[in-house]
Design an enzyme around this catalytic site. Structure first.
Site, mmCIF file in Angstrom:
data_model
loop_
_atom_site.group_PDB
_atom_site.id
_atom_site.type_symbol
_atom_site.label_atom_id
_atom_site.label_comp_id
_atom_site.label_asym_id
_atom_site.label_seq_id
_atom_site.Cartn_x
_atom_site.Cartn_y
_atom_site.Cartn_z
ATOM 1 N N ASP A 1 -11.108 -0.081 6.509
ATOM 2 C CA ASP A 1 -9.699 0.065 6.873
ATOM 3 C C ASP A 1 -9.436 1.392 7.579
ATOM 4 O O ASP A 1 -8.602 1.478 8.478
ATOM 5 C CB ASP A 1 -8.835 -0.032 5.612
ATOM 6 C CG ASP A 1 -7.466 -0.639 5.896
ATOM 7 O OD1 ASP A 1 -7.185 -0.943 7.067
ATOM 8 O OD2 ASP A 1 -6.684 -0.812 4.946
ATOM 9 N N GLU B 1 4.385 3.441 7.301
ATOM 10 C CA GLU B 1 4.038 3.621 5.888
ATOM 11 C C GLU B 1 3.397 4.979 5.631
ATOM 12 O O GLU B 1 3.574 5.578 4.577
ATOM 13 C CB GLU B 1 3.100 2.498 5.421
ATOM 14 C CG GLU B 1 3.788 1.160 5.213
ATOM 15 C CD GLU B 1 4.587 1.088 3.920
ATOM 16 O OE1 GLU B 1 4.760 2.127 3.248
ATOM 17 O OE2 GLU B 1 5.045 -0.016 3.582
ATOM 18 N N ALA C 1 -1.815 -7.850 10.779
ATOM 19 C CA ALA C 1 -1.177 -9.161 10.659
ATOM 20 C C ALA C 1 -1.405 -10.016 11.908
ATOM 21 O O ALA C 1 -1.662 -11.219 11.806
ATOM 22 C CB ALA C 1 0.318 -8.988 10.405
ATOM 23 N N GLY D 1 -7.694 -3.886 2.960
ATOM 24 C CA GLY D 1 -8.817 -3.881 3.884
ATOM 25 C C GLY D 1 -8.355 -3.920 5.323
ATOM 26 O O GLY D 1 -7.157 -4.019 5.611
ATOM 27 N N SER E 1 -7.117 -5.235 8.310
ATOM 28 C CA SER E 1 -6.538 -6.544 8.645
ATOM 29 C C SER E 1 -5.127 -6.399 9.195
ATOM 30 O O SER E 1 -4.159 -6.370 8.431
ATOM 31 C CB SER E 1 -6.498 -7.426 7.383
ATOM 32 O OG SER E 1 -5.873 -6.733 6.309
ATOM 33 N N LYS F 1 0.844 -1.195 0.000
ATOM 34 C CA LYS F 1 0.000 0.000 0.000
ATOM 35 C C LYS F 1 0.883 1.250 0.000
ATOM 36 O O LYS F 1 1.875 1.305 0.713
ATOM 37 C CB LYS F 1 -0.920 0.026 1.219
ATOM 38 C CG LYS F 1 -1.855 -1.173 1.345
ATOM 39 C CD LYS F 1 -2.656 -1.091 2.622
ATOM 40 C CE LYS F 1 -3.617 -2.269 2.761
ATOM 41 N NZ LYS F 1 -2.887 -3.538 3.023
ATOM 42 N N LYS G 1 -5.272 5.995 4.042
ATOM 43 C CA LYS G 1 -5.744 5.694 5.403
ATOM 44 C C LYS G 1 -4.597 5.737 6.408
ATOM 45 O O LYS G 1 -4.794 6.076 7.575
ATOM 46 C CB LYS G 1 -6.471 4.352 5.437
ATOM 47 C CG LYS G 1 -5.677 3.152 4.940
ATOM 48 C CD LYS G 1 -5.023 2.365 6.043
ATOM 49 C CE LYS G 1 -4.296 1.151 5.509
ATOM 50 N NZ LYS G 1 -3.679 0.338 6.574
ATOM 51 N N SER H 1 -1.971 0.080 15.200
ATOM 52 C CA SER H 1 -1.513 0.766 13.994
ATOM 53 C C SER H 1 -0.273 1.594 14.315
ATOM 54 O O SER H 1 -0.296 2.458 15.190
ATOM 55 C CB SER H 1 -2.614 1.686 13.447
ATOM 56 O OG SER H 1 -2.079 2.614 12.529
ATOM 57 N N ARG H 2 0.810 1.342 13.592
ATOM 58 C CA ARG H 2 2.048 2.099 13.817
ATOM 59 C C ARG H 2 1.869 3.565 13.426
ATOM 60 O O ARG H 2 2.503 4.452 13.995
ATOM 61 C CB ARG H 2 3.188 1.462 13.025
ATOM 62 C CG ARG H 2 3.598 0.099 13.560
ATOM 63 C CD ARG H 2 4.492 -0.645 12.615
ATOM 64 N NE ARG H 2 3.805 -0.971 11.377
ATOM 65 C CZ ARG H 2 4.246 -1.854 10.483
ATOM 66 N NH1 ARG H 2 5.364 -2.499 10.700
ATOM 67 N NH2 ARG H 2 3.577 -2.101 9.375
#
Length: 324
Positions: A240, A278, A136, A132, A134, A104, A187, A250-251
């Site tokens: 998402d 990211e 890991a 979407g 998700s 992404k 996102k 979420s980082r």
């Protein structure tokens, strides 16, 4: 089915776990030999604690070996490395092999989305993207998860559904590749801002307001870049965005929290150096893209000014009230 995954990060390993559950043959590739050695010797990854990698998932640093005789190739490297992967893949990919993009982001400098980066080097119609809500760590627990699958090729869609879908992993298909890529990339940027609000100790009501405003802006961005507005309501869109903007897993969200809490700059820099964020990479690209394309997205401009130029995070509160 024989499947290769290019990339041995947490998400790539998690996708491999789904494929193994579905009894497919899986080979994973990384260009880093030390990473491959660790994975082979320990069957664990520091990027995905408390998960044991099945012994019959193979690892290699040889891309040609990884994709040999594979029907499906999943690209799961960070967006910044897709260009290098596509270059190498171009000379060894067979015409009948199908590509599934799980990466992404938007490439810096060129502002190309991941599918366009691949198309620079590879002429194929067998191309799809998945995206979407998700994490890991959730995928490997085999809990119910839904992703959007974007492709214009029915054969590619069929193969990817056969590879991944099962009693806990759902794919919903669309032809809107561009819309899915926009949602999957932006996102992470929006999650940074949501984390900033959380770090400022603003409650769920304010974050819900922010997410709603972001949905409207992303919908317009999708339309202006040639996608389908309805994609904002997909797993890749609202699903998402909701997950990434509300979870400390979420980082990107966690990085935003540090800014919102006004943690010292050296600590923030340490976090940036030790963590793959990211949204930081994509922020520079989406900022450049929206300005180059004359797309009005003041929320992106503000996030950029806060993250890159040190603007006061408090401006986010004023922005939400004053925004048209």
């Amino acid at each position: 089915m024989k499947i290769a995954i290019l990339g041995t990060g947490a998400y790539g390993i998690a996708l491999a776990s789904v494929l193994k559950h579905n009894q497919h043959t899986v080979s994973m590739w990384s260009k880093f030999s030390t990473e491959i050695e660790e994975l082979e010797n320990t069957r664990t990854s520091s990027k995905l604690p408390n998960y044991t990698i099945p012994v019959d998932i193979s690892f290699t640093t040889n891309m040609k070996e990884a994709i040999l005789d594979k029907e499906l190739i999943v690209i799961a490297v960070p967006a910044a490395f897709v260009d290098d992967v596509a270059k190498e893949l171009n000379s060894i990919l067979e015409p009948n092999q199908h590509l599934c993009i799980a990466s992404k982001g938007i490439e810096n400098d060129t502002c190309l989305f991941v599918d366009d980066v691949i198309k620079k080097y590879i002429n194929t119609q067998n191309l799809a993207v998945i995206s979407g809500p998700s994490f890991a760590v959730d995928i490997v627990k085999k809990i119910p998860i839904g992703l959007s699958l974007g492709t214009k090729n029915k054969d590619t869609a069929t193969i990817i559904v056969q590879a991944f879908q099962n009693e806990y992993f759902k794919l919903r298909t669309t032809e809107d590749i561009k819309g899915i890529e926009i949602c999957g990339a932006i996102k992470n940027v929006i999650a940074i801002a949501s984390g900033i609000l959380d770090g400022m100790q603003l409650p769920e009501s304010t974050k819900a307001m922010f997410i709603t405003e972001s949905l409207h802006d992303i919908k317009e961005l999708i339309y202006k870049l040639g996608g389908d507005k309805k994609t904002i309501l997909s797993f890749a869109g609202f699903g998402d965005l909701l997950l990434t903007c509300t979870s400390p897993k979420s980082r990107n969200f966690s990085f935003g929290q540090l800014i919102g809490k006004k943690i010292p700059k050296d600590e923030i820099e340490d976090y940036k150096c030790s963590t793959t964020i990211e949204g930081l990479y994509t922020l520079k690209s989406i900022y450049q893209l929206t300005n180059d394309q004359n797309v009005d997205m003041p929320i992106i401009d503000l996030i950029y000014d806060i993250v890159e130029n040190g603007k006061n995070p408090e401006e986010l509160k004023h922005f939400l009230i004053e925004k048209d």
